[in-house]
Design a protein around this motif. Sequence first.
Motif, short mmCIF file in Angstrom:
data_model
loop_
_atom_site.label_atom_id
_atom_site.label_comp_id
_atom_site.label_asym_id
_atom_site.label_seq_id
_atom_site.Cartn_x
_atom_site.Cartn_y
_atom_site.Cartn_z
N HIS A 48 -1.92 -12.32 3.08
CA HIS A 48 -0.65 -11.63 3.30
C HIS A 48 -0.57 -11.20 4.76
O HIS A 48 -1.59 -10.86 5.37
CB HIS A 48 -0.53 -10.38 2.42
CG HIS A 48 -0.48 -10.64 0.96
ND1 HIS A 48 0.56 -11.31 0.35
CD2 HIS A 48 -1.36 -10.31 -0.03
CE1 HIS A 48 0.32 -11.39 -0.95
NE2 HIS A 48 -0.83 -10.79 -1.21
N ALA A 49 0.65 -11.18 5.29
CA ALA A 49 0.92 -10.56 6.59
C ALA A 49 1.84 -9.38 6.32
O ALA A 49 3.04 -9.56 6.07
CB ALA A 49 1.57 -11.56 7.54
N LEU A 50 1.29 -8.19 6.33
CA LEU A 50 2.07 -6.98 6.05
C LEU A 50 2.84 -6.57 7.30
O LEU A 50 2.35 -6.70 8.42
CB LEU A 50 1.13 -5.84 5.63
CG LEU A 50 0.09 -6.18 4.55
CD1 LEU A 50 -0.78 -4.95 4.26
CD2 LEU A 50 0.75 -6.68 3.28
N VAL A 51 4.03 -6.04 7.10
CA VAL A 51 4.86 -5.68 8.25
C VAL A 51 4.28 -4.52 9.04
O VAL A 51 4.59 -4.32 10.22
CB VAL A 51 6.31 -5.34 7.82
CG1 VAL A 51 6.99 -6.57 7.28
CG2 VAL A 51 6.33 -4.22 6.79
N GLY A 52 3.41 -3.74 8.40
CA GLY A 52 2.71 -2.67 9.11
C GLY A 52 3.64 -1.55 9.54
O GLY A 52 4.39 -0.99 8.74
N LYS A 79 0.96 4.57 5.36
CA LYS A 79 1.47 3.65 4.33
C LYS A 79 0.33 3.21 3.41
O LYS A 79 -0.78 2.99 3.86
CB LYS A 79 2.15 2.45 4.96
CG LYS A 79 3.41 2.80 5.76
CD LYS A 79 4.15 1.57 6.23
CE LYS A 79 5.45 1.94 6.94
NZ LYS A 79 6.23 0.75 7.36
N PHE A 80 0.65 3.10 2.13
CA PHE A 80 -0.30 2.66 1.11
C PHE A 80 0.18 1.31 0.59
O PHE A 80 1.29 1.20 0.05
CB PHE A 80 -0.35 3.67 -0.04
CG PHE A 80 -0.81 5.04 0.34
CD1 PHE A 80 -2.10 5.46 0.06
CD2 PHE A 80 0.04 5.94 0.97
CE1 PHE A 80 -2.54 6.74 0.41
CE2 PHE A 80 -0.38 7.22 1.31
CZ PHE A 80 -1.67 7.61 1.03
N LEU A 88 4.45 -2.69 -0.40
CA LEU A 88 4.26 -1.29 -0.04
C LEU A 88 4.33 -0.44 -1.30
O LEU A 88 5.32 -0.46 -2.02
CB LEU A 88 5.34 -0.86 0.96
CG LEU A 88 5.28 0.58 1.46
CD1 LEU A 88 4.01 0.81 2.28
CD2 LEU A 88 6.51 0.92 2.30
N ALA A 89 3.27 0.33 -1.56
CA ALA A 89 3.22 1.16 -2.76
C ALA A 89 3.81 2.55 -2.51
O ALA A 89 4.60 3.05 -3.31
CB ALA A 89 1.79 1.27 -3.26
N HIS A 90 3.40 3.18 -1.41
CA HIS A 90 3.87 4.52 -1.07
C HIS A 90 3.85 4.66 0.45
O HIS A 90 3.19 3.89 1.15
CB HIS A 90 2.96 5.63 -1.66
CG HIS A 90 2.51 5.40 -3.05
ND1 HIS A 90 3.35 5.53 -4.14
CD2 HIS A 90 1.29 5.05 -3.55
CE1 HIS A 90 2.67 5.27 -5.24
NE2 HIS A 90 1.43 4.98 -4.90
N GLU A 91 4.55 5.69 0.93
CA GLU A 91 4.40 6.05 2.34
C GLU A 91 4.61 7.56 2.49
O GLU A 91 5.26 8.20 1.66
CB GLU A 91 5.35 5.28 3.25
CG GLU A 91 6.82 5.57 3.07
CD GLU A 91 7.65 4.80 4.10
OE1 GLU A 91 8.54 5.44 4.70
OE2 GLU A 91 7.43 3.60 4.30
N TYR A 92 4.00 8.09 3.54
CA TYR A 92 4.08 9.53 3.80
C TYR A 92 4.37 9.71 5.29
O TYR A 92 3.64 9.19 6.13
CB TYR A 92 2.77 10.22 3.42
CG TYR A 92 2.80 11.71 3.64
CD1 TYR A 92 3.25 12.57 2.65
CD2 TYR A 92 2.37 12.26 4.86
CE1 TYR A 92 3.27 13.95 2.86
CE2 TYR A 92 2.39 13.64 5.07
CZ TYR A 92 2.86 14.47 4.07
OH TYR A 92 2.89 15.82 4.28
N LEU A 93 5.43 10.45 5.61
CA LEU A 93 5.77 10.73 7.00
C LEU A 93 5.01 11.97 7.44
O LEU A 93 5.27 13.08 6.98
CB LEU A 93 7.27 10.96 7.15
CG LEU A 93 7.76 11.26 8.58
CD1 LEU A 93 7.44 10.11 9.53
CD2 LEU A 93 9.26 11.56 8.58
#
Length: 342
Positions: A48-52, A79-80, A88-93
Amino acid sequence: MNFSKHWAATLDDYAIDLAWSPDGKILAAASTAGTVSLFEAATGALRHALVGHDDGTNALSWSATGVLLATGGQDGKVKFWNPSSGSLAHEYLLGTAWVEHLAWQPVKRDQVSAISGQLLFASAGKKLVALRADGSLAHAFPDAPKTITALAWRADGAACAVAYFGGVCVWDATTFAVQKEFPYGNTIHALTWSPDGKWLVAGCQDNAVHLWVPSEDNEFHMSGYETKLKELSFSHDGKWLATGGGKDGCVWDCSGAGPEGREPMMLPHQHRVCAVAFQHQHSLLATAATNGEFCLWSPSRKNPLVAEVKMPSAATRFTWVPDDSLLAVGTEKGNIFVFKTA
């Protein structure tokens, strides 16, 4: 020992971080452009190439089971990712500052099946948080006095050390209270614990290595390096501490009373050492220099040099696969080289 190139790949920019999945089947590689690439360990095929992250990715860390890969970036987010699907499972700012450091809490192998409580510590600027695997906030710590420059979990997972200009704070992972505070009058660039938790070691701006023994409130100082110190690695048994800080790799004997007053073993390079990494379970040490060379050493041998390799650019990261059979190397030009040991 046989040491040979297994496969190679190229990222879209400088390789800023590398991390093997806990089962050793996937290598995650982050470029400063932001993309996170997941490679099959056996073949080097891109899974996979994740967008990061927008503007760039800074750090990677796998959860203990390997079901989540955490990334931190210049967009201020953690990012999780689900590595199986690449989604993408979750993200936290975390804020507006870059997320530069993150690390999952260590979990003992016999507890991996019950890690719902495993925490991810992440920092951005002066901010430090503990996040759960579902992306929710477990705890927000008081702001550090200065920008956080390094995180290091103790091997038992009970405490995490956090460095900044002026010192180190050791936080309890259960109560989130301060266990210890250690003042230091300069910037700390790197931080690591010995495997037994006896030594907490800092690589410092003032061309020095500083060691604390938290259980005894004791400390030691080794100065006289050529450059500021960013490279630290302990051997799996805690006997040897490898450092950069000049044209020679230094290996200190930390057994018994520790390295103070002892002469280090010097591992020569033609240019400044820029990366060091001991194996997880065995005794080989990898060191790299800014001219693209890297070497394998066995410190316990009379003639410690085991192998020497020349790459097209300097190494930025070393990471050994959990069983030590593969060594992944990232470089300034975005090359990824994976070598096999046998």
